[in-house]
Enzyme design. Structure first.
Site, PDB file in Angstrom:
ATOM      1  N   ASP A  35      43.745  72.176  89.789  1.00 54.33           N
ATOM      2  CA  ASP A  35      43.548  71.728  88.407  1.00 54.33           C
ATOM      3  C   ASP A  35      42.874  72.814  87.560  1.00 54.33           C
ATOM      4  OD1 ASP A  35      42.713  69.932  86.116  1.00 54.33           O
ATOM      5  OD2 ASP A  35      43.535  68.450  87.505  1.00 54.33           O
TER       6      ASP A  35
ATOM      7  N   ARG B 241      43.356  58.859  74.938  1.00 59.96           N
ATOM      8  CA  ARG B 241      43.327  59.069  76.383  1.00 59.96           C
ATOM      9  C   ARG B 241      42.306  58.117  77.003  1.00 59.96           C
ATOM     10  NH1 ARG B 241      42.868  64.797  79.683  1.00 59.96           N
ATOM     11  NH2 ARG B 241      41.569  64.019  81.368  1.00 59.96           N
TER      12      ARG B 241
ATOM     13  N   ARG C  40      38.138  58.726  79.672  1.00 63.70           N
ATOM     14  CA  ARG C  40      36.765  58.948  79.213  1.00 63.70           C
ATOM     15  C   ARG C  40      36.324  57.924  78.157  1.00 63.70           C
ATOM     16  NH1 ARG C  40      34.032  63.164  81.115  1.00 63.70           N
ATOM     17  NH2 ARG C  40      35.160  64.868  82.133  1.00 63.70           N
TER      18      ARG C  40
ATOM     19  N   SER D 161      44.999  67.234  81.962  1.00 60.28           N
ATOM     20  CA  SER D 161      45.243  66.632  83.275  1.00 60.28           C
ATOM     21  C   SER D 161      46.040  65.338  83.197  1.00 60.28           C
ATOM     22  CB  SER D 161      43.913  66.383  83.993  1.00 60.28           C
ATOM     23  OG  SER D 161      43.289  67.604  84.305  1.00 60.28           O
TER      24      SER D 161
END
Length: 542
Positions: free
Chosen positions: A24, A268, A271, A74
């Protein structure tokens, strides 16, 4: 912590696995200066790059369904890898809606505004205030302010999370100026609080961080600052605190009260989940909530199935994903990562499917409990590798997926020496993996989901803490028991035009499984030029 699946089938003969190792944030950049990948001592990957078929593929922009020149991330990377096709990402979907002024016709938003006006509550808009495009975009926030004005909502409070991770470390004032100009032009809204994303957007169950953001939003006794938003940011800079870590500060008397409504504009999920759960769940044990308000919450996208919130842009279902093909053919698969990347090798790689597929086993290795990962650049890579080797040695998995978080998570620190150590640790772990895979005659495909640690200093000479638009490497080490028929030792990888969407077709090719029509990606393995013979058995088109 491991996940079990009773549907896993046990075969007496050990399976030679195909292993996908996702490094990653390990991007490719030719220049050595400020490049933690090139400057690291990586004898294993260097040797594999020179000895085995390799190529570079794209992991950003239009190649992963994002706007041109938009850095990859990611979530998008793993979604594209698992889907085997380019998917229009939420950033593009929502940006188009805002650009076409269609927020005003969004059913969920309109129902939300009607309910709020009827009850007389305050609208609280919160999220990451930047143009990073990884978790949110400032244009979406501006669109929401215009939407609120068009709906006649007068009491509007903005709770802004400063970035400094997907943007320059000291860029918050630029975005605050944009929002203040939008407030002035529409006559709607005020900036009620500021908070660094470190506190408001944790995803590693560091509830002590989330609780600080929660108190800022809900506690009537939270101290009211006499400074403006810009003054608060500048004060943080003077104290050596950059955008990501700005301490929570309340700028107006507005906080969450019964009957209010929250719109969380991050698109997203990973988070945003913790804070939404703290605000909305009845059964919550992350920390003691002293000031729980009865509020309605609307999130831009689905953060998690089952959350008691409205969703403005519900998910568009995907089928014929990599994991589904493996499962549908009665094969077992194993997914593993440490905490920071666990959702990516499971939920995102499976196209947003929460539960494991038939034959899929998931294993989570806890990330170290440190403030920032430059303090422990090796993270939990050794434990992760050991657990993956056990899974490989078991001989029951046809596909194994492992994510090494180090190059990305340490790269985000902007600290060169730590990023070098992180990459060196991953290199040694890849060597251990390869040894285990080789014993069973399996194949290893090494790649990354996006770039990061190959660029540690930005064009402005400041530490670069964001992702990049650089390509990522692919290396194929073909095992003795996974040799593709007809290739011999002449297997080659396509040298141009490749992207993350081509990885699933490549893995299916290595597993000798058919590629679904929905997968528009193509195998990276170059076709062989066999002489034409009559009555050849047709081969699947990868």
């Amino acid at each position: 912590m491991s996940g079990s699946n009773p549907a896993v089938s046990i075969n007496k003969r050990k399976v030679a696995p195909v292993v996908l190792a996702i490094l990653d944030g390990w991007g490719y950049r030719e220049e050595i200066e400020h490049n933690a990948v090139r400057q690291a001592s990586t004898p294993v990957i260097d040797a594999l790059w020179h000895a085995y078929p390799h190529t570079l593929i794209e992991a950003s922009g239009a190649d992963v369904g994002l706007p041109d020149e938009q850095m990859g991330n990611s979530e998008v990377g793993h979604l594209t890898i698992g889907a085997g096709r380019i998917i229009q990402q939420e950033l593009v979907r929502i940006s188009n809606t805002v650009k076409e002024n269609k927020l005003i016709t969004n059913p969920a938003l309109n129902q939300f505004s009607q309910s709020l006006k009827k009850g007389g509550g305050t609208l609280h808009i919160m999220g990451l205030c930047s143009d990073g495009g990884v978790h949110s975009h400032i244009n979406h926030l501006c669109g929401l302010i215009e939407w609120a004005a068009s709906k006649g909502l007068k009491s509007v409070s903005l709770h802004l999370f400063t970035d400094g991770r997907d943007t320059s470390a000291k860029s918050a004032n630029k975005y605050i100026n944009t929002i203040e100009a939008k407030i002035k032009s529409t006559g709607v809204g005020e900036i009620s609080s500021l908070c660094g994303r470190y506190w408001a957007m944790d995803r590693d169950n560091r509830w002590e961080r989330t609780s600080k953001a929660y108190e800022l939003l809900t506690d009537p006794r939270f101290a009211l600052s006499k400074l403006s938003a810009a003054e608060s940011i500048n004060k943080s800079y003077q104290e050596g605190i950059t955008d990501e870590f700005i301490e929570p500060v309340r700028l107006s008397s507005s906080f969450l009260k019964d009957g209010d409504g929250v719109v969380f504009f991050n698109f997203r999920p990973d988070r945003a989940r913790q804070l939404v759960k703290a605000l909305k769940l009845k059964d919550f044990d992350g920390f003691e909530r002293k000031n729980r308000a009865d509020i309605d919450v609307l999130t831009f996208t689905q953060y998690e199935s089952g959350l008691p919130v409205s969703v403005a842009f519900p998910p568009e279902p995907l089928n014929d994903l990599l994991g589904q093909v493996i499962s549908d053919h009665g094969l077992n698969q194993y997914r593993t990562a440490e905490t920071e990347k666990y959702p990516h090798v499971t939920y995102f790689l499976n196209g947003g499917i929460e539960k494991p597929l038939k034959g899929e086993v998931r294993h989570l290795v806890p990330s170290p409990r440190v403030a920032t990962y430059d303090l422990q650049p090796e993270m939990s890579a050794d434990e992760l590798t050991d657990s993956c080797i056990k899974a490989i040695d078991s001989g029951i998995y046809s596909l194994v997926v492992i994510n090494f978080a180090n190059p990305d998570m340490v790269g985000h620190s902007g600290i060169m020496t730590a990023a070098i150590k992180a990459n060196e640790k991953v290199d040694s772990c890849v060597g251990k993996l390869l040894n285990s895979i080789g014993k069973l005659g399996g194949s290893l495909l090494i790649t990354a989901d996006h770039g990061n640690s190959e660029m540690m200093i930005g064009p402005d000479g400041q530490p670069w803490t964001a992702h990049t638009t650089n390509p990522v490497p692919v290396i194929l080490i073909e095992g003795e028991k996974r040799k593709l028929s007809g290739y011999g030792n002449d297997i080659k990888l396509r040298q141009s035009g490749g992207g993350l969407a081509d990885l699933a077709p490549t893995l299916l090719h290595l597993l000798n499984l058919p590629k679904p029509k929905a997968m528009t990606g193509k195998t990276l393995i170059e076709p062989i030029n066999l002489p034409k013979k009559p009555n050849l058995i047709p081969q699947p088109a990868y």
